[in-house]
Design a protein around this motif. Structure first.
Motif, mmCIF file in Angstrom:
data_model
loop_
_atom_site.group_PDB
_atom_site.id
_atom_site.type_symbol
_atom_site.label_atom_id
_atom_site.label_comp_id
_atom_site.label_asym_id
_atom_site.label_seq_id
_atom_site.Cartn_x
_atom_site.Cartn_y
_atom_site.Cartn_z
ATOM 1 N N LYS A 297 -20.142 31.105 11.312
ATOM 2 C CA LYS A 297 -21.696 30.345 11.656
ATOM 3 C C LYS A 297 -21.428 29.066 10.954
ATOM 4 O O LYS A 297 -21.505 27.958 11.375
ATOM 5 C CB LYS A 297 -22.762 31.018 11.339
ATOM 6 N N ARG A 298 -21.145 29.350 9.677
ATOM 7 C CA ARG A 298 -20.991 28.316 8.673
ATOM 8 C C ARG A 298 -19.717 27.201 9.183
ATOM 9 O O ARG A 298 -19.976 26.123 9.005
ATOM 10 C CB ARG A 298 -20.610 28.666 7.278
ATOM 11 N N THR A 299 -18.774 27.735 9.736
ATOM 12 C CA THR A 299 -17.695 27.101 9.989
ATOM 13 C C THR A 299 -18.131 26.156 11.204
ATOM 14 O O THR A 299 -17.762 25.085 11.406
ATOM 15 C CB THR A 299 -16.418 27.934 10.453
ATOM 16 N N GLU A 300 -18.655 26.877 12.171
ATOM 17 C CA GLU A 300 -19.218 26.214 13.426
ATOM 18 C C GLU A 300 -20.131 24.987 12.931
ATOM 19 O O GLU A 300 -19.728 23.886 13.508
ATOM 20 C CB GLU A 300 -20.023 27.029 14.317
ATOM 21 N N GLN A 301 -20.938 25.264 12.076
ATOM 22 C CA GLN A 301 -21.830 24.123 11.436
ATOM 23 C C GLN A 301 -21.197 23.090 10.898
ATOM 24 O O GLN A 301 -21.456 21.850 10.998
ATOM 25 C CB GLN A 301 -22.992 24.665 10.353
ATOM 26 N N LEU A 302 -20.084 23.330 9.959
ATOM 27 C CA LEU A 302 -19.504 22.500 9.514
ATOM 28 C C LEU A 302 -18.615 21.577 10.251
ATOM 29 O O LEU A 302 -18.543 20.335 10.196
ATOM 30 C CB LEU A 302 -18.368 23.188 8.297
ATOM 31 N N LEU B 156 -19.271 20.849 13.174
ATOM 32 C CA LEU B 156 -20.217 20.240 14.126
ATOM 33 C C LEU B 156 -20.363 18.926 13.521
ATOM 34 O O LEU B 156 -20.498 17.733 13.658
ATOM 35 C CB LEU B 156 -21.473 21.037 14.407
ATOM 36 N N ALA B 157 -20.875 19.303 12.107
ATOM 37 C CA ALA B 157 -21.252 18.077 11.228
ATOM 38 C C ALA B 157 -20.092 17.193 10.907
ATOM 39 O O ALA B 157 -20.244 16.127 11.021
ATOM 40 C CB ALA B 157 -21.572 18.728 9.673
#
Lengths: 194, 484
Positions: free
Chosen positions: B250-255, B257-258
């Motif tokens: 999830k974090r990786t995805e968020q990162l 994306l950011a």
């Protein structure tokens, strides 16, 4: 025996001179021979009665006297005189029969014959056999004789000589008629006479 | 021979039980055989003793009345007993009274007569028995010599019986122990199988069957408890792991994306900035060219400054675009000759027309590398031109390029003898727009080393630097040594 004596004699011959001394020797030898021939029957008689006396004593082991005698003596009677009396007296000195003292009695006349368990009839009996048998019949007396044919005539046991050996005949009927019981072991050794 | 501990428990149990039974029965059989032999001998001896007694009793009157013939006749009756070999009756004076020798049997010389004689002992085949004939007085002695008839046969038959018993008990012991040991070994084996299966498959949900309350039962229960604990712990771990992975993804995805948003933003900003900068640059140039005669000296200088800054801004935007472009580009890796690439770059730098100084290049051995040649060329260009730039003020600028292999990676380096840097700022070297020098001394946008860092990171390598103020700097980067 004579050989031994001959040998001794020969030894003596060498020690003495010939001549007169030969005569002395011969006469001595003859004397010896004589003394031997005189002594032999006496010795044989002694031995014979010694054995007979011993046999009589041993018979008591194999015979049962039916009626117990009231007195404390076991009487062996002898009709007239016999050299066996000397031998039996010897035995009586040391031995007993069924814990009873053995007493030897000599009967010279028919009237004298009293109660006895064994009555010995010597070869030269002064009383007639028939009289003795008649007198003792049914009184529990074992009659022992030493003359050929006597067993047949009615004595219980009769000594005979077979091949120079002492044997004995037994008249089983006579023994049981006297009210006695002889053991089978004894009868086996005896020559049975009817 | 295999060692005892290598033999299976099943076999050992059977062996122990059979051996125990064998020894026990062997002892019993031995005692049985010897006892029976002894019994046989005792019976034989005592039966001969009775015969001697009977003979003695019967011989008594024959001795008493000196009847050898009767005695001999009596002894002849011993014929009916074939085990009696010789017999003698000795009178009290020690003279032989009568004797008997079995037909075909040699005359036997009887031992010292008349004396008390003991039954002969030992395991001999023949033996003597005697009886003292006493009827008030000692009359004589009967001595019999007899053999143990069928002695060997009887021993053989006893041994045969003993062997049969031994064999039968062995078979029974084998059967019983084979049946009995199953209650131990089958359960042990099933426990062993469960253990093996768990070890092989890693499936901690299987359980050992439990039967009985003995040691094996206890072991099975303990083993199952252990499996319970392991299974529980493993489940917890798996859950925690899954949760963590979930969070990471999830974090990786968020990162990501950011990061993408940021890149898109910087790209569009750079792109959008280009047009106004170009406009400024164009108009300033028109001012200089068309109205140059009308402007005084001060106005010309200001217009020049505007032009210079507009150019610089244009350069800055170009670099930024290149940098953000790198992030989106895929790597096309192949085996690349680093030596050729570096030599080419150095020549290009030497042939540059605006060159103000003469830098000496020392190029060492440079091994092949598996990498994307386009981006790697950018890395080398940036590092070498940096080195040239910061050493150009030296009297004799020298740039040294080399490599060394360490473990799994190749470390390439570019070393100069220029101004160097203070090691406390080493962390700022590779950041975007981070500059340690002022524009006045060395020109630059502060994007070059950031590009180097980004490219090498994408290749899976590392970048670092060493330096000292006034004594030059060395820049290192590493690549995986394995070629394709």
């Amino acid at each position: 025996m004579s050989e031994v004596r001959g040998w001794i004699h020969k030894r003596a011959e060498r020690k003495f001179h010939f001549g007169k001394k030969v005569q002395i020797a011969v006469s001595l030898f003859l004397l010896l021979l004589l003394s031997c021939s005189f002594a032999t029957p006496a010795q044989e008689e002694d031995e014979e009665y010694n054995l007979k006396a011993a046999f009589i004593y041993k018979f008591t082991n194999y015979i049962e006297w039916g009626a117990p005698s009231s007195d404390h003596e076991f009487v062996i009677g002898i009709v007239g005189s016999s050299p066996i009396s000397k031998q039996l007296i010897e035995i009586a000195k040391t031995k007993t029969v069924k814990n009873k003292k053995i007493v030897i009695r000599q009967f010279n006349k028919l009237e004298d014959i009293g109660p006895c368990q064994i009555l010995f009839i010597p070869q030269k009996t002064p009383i007639r056999l028939d009289d003795i048998l008649a007198k003792t019949a049914g009184k529990g007396t074992l009659i022992i004789s030493e003359k050929a044919g006597y067993a047949k005539k009615g004595t219980g046991i009769n000594f005979i000589e077979v091949d120079n050996n002492l044997k004995f005949e037994a008249n089983a009927k006579g023994i049981s008629a006297a009210g006695l019981k002889a053991s089978s072991q004894l009868l086996k050794l005896a020559i049975i006479v009817d | 021979m295999a060692e005892v501990k290598d033999i299976s428990i099943r076999k050992r149990l059977i062996m122990i039980q059979v051996a125990t039974a064998f020894i026990a029965v062997l002892i019993c059989c031995t005692i049985y055989v010897f006892n029976n032999i002894k019994l046989f001998k005792d019976t034989s001896v005592s039966s001969k003793n009775s015969i001697a007694e009977i003979v003695g009793i019967n011989a008594a009157p024959t001795i008493q009345f000196l009847d050898n013939d009767a005695a001999k006749e009596m002894l002849q009756k011993l014929k009916s007993n074939p085990s009696i070999l010789n017999a003698t009756i000795i009178d009290k004076d020690g003279k032989e009274f009568a004797r008997y020798d079995k037909q075909g049997e040699k005359e036997f010389l009887f031992p010292a007569t008349g004396k008390e004689m003991q039954t002969q002992k030992g395991l001999g085949k023949t033996f003597l028995v005697s009886y003292r004939i006493v009827d008030k007085d000692f009359l004589g002695t009967v001595i019999l010599r007899a053999e143990l008839t069928g002695y060997t046969d009887i021993i053989l038959s006893y041994v045969k019986i003993a062997l049969l018993i031994l064999l039968a008990s062995l078979v029974v012991a084998l059967i019983i122990s084979t049946l009995f040991q199953r209650t131990i070994t089958d359960r042990l084996l099933s426990l062993v199988n469960t253990t093996k299966e768990v070890a092989r498959t890693g499936n901690y949900s299987s359980r050992a069957p439990i039967s009985g309350n003995d040691e094996i039962g206890v072991l099975s229960v303990a083993f199952n408890d252990m499996l319970d604990q392991i299974e529980h712990t493993k489940k917890d771990l798996d859950e925690t792991n899954a949760e963590l992975e979930d969070r990471v993804s999830k974090r990786t995805e968020q990162l990501e994306l950011a990061n993408k948003e940021l890149e898109a933003f910087s790209y569009s900003v750079s792109h959008d900035l280009r047009a106004p900068v170009r406009a400024i640059n164009g108009f300033a140039q028109i001012l200089m060219e068309d109205y140059g005669s009308k402007l005084d000296a001060e106005a010309t200088r200001i217009t020049g400054t505007i032009l210079k800054n507009a150019k610089k801004m244009g350069q800055l935007i170009d670099d930024l675009l290149a940098f953000s472009h790198l992030g989106r580009q895929d790597l096309a890796k192949r085996n690349v000759s680093m030596k050729e690439m570096v030599v080419g770059i150095c020549e290009d730098l030497n042939n540059e027309p605006r060159r103000t100084s003469t830098t000496e290049f020392k190029i060492g051995e440079l091994p092949l590398a598996y990498c994307d040649p386009v981006t790697l060329r950018q890395v080398w260009t940036n590092l070498i031109s940096n080195a040239v730039k910061y050493s150009k003020l030296k009297e004799k600028p020298v740039v040294e390029i080399g490599a060394e292999t360490k473990g799994d990676e190749i470390i390439y380096y570019v070393k100069d003898n220029g101004d160097g840097f203070d090691m406390k700022y080493v962390n700022k070297l590779f950041g975007v727009f981070q500059r340690l020098h002022t524009d006045g001394k060395f020109e630059g946008t502060g994007v070059g080393l950031a590009i180097v860092h980004r490219v090498i990171s994408k290749h899976g390598g590392r970048v670092w630097a060493e330096g000292k103020v006034g004594e030059g700097a060395t820049f290192y980067f590493s690549l995986n040594r394995h070629l394709n």
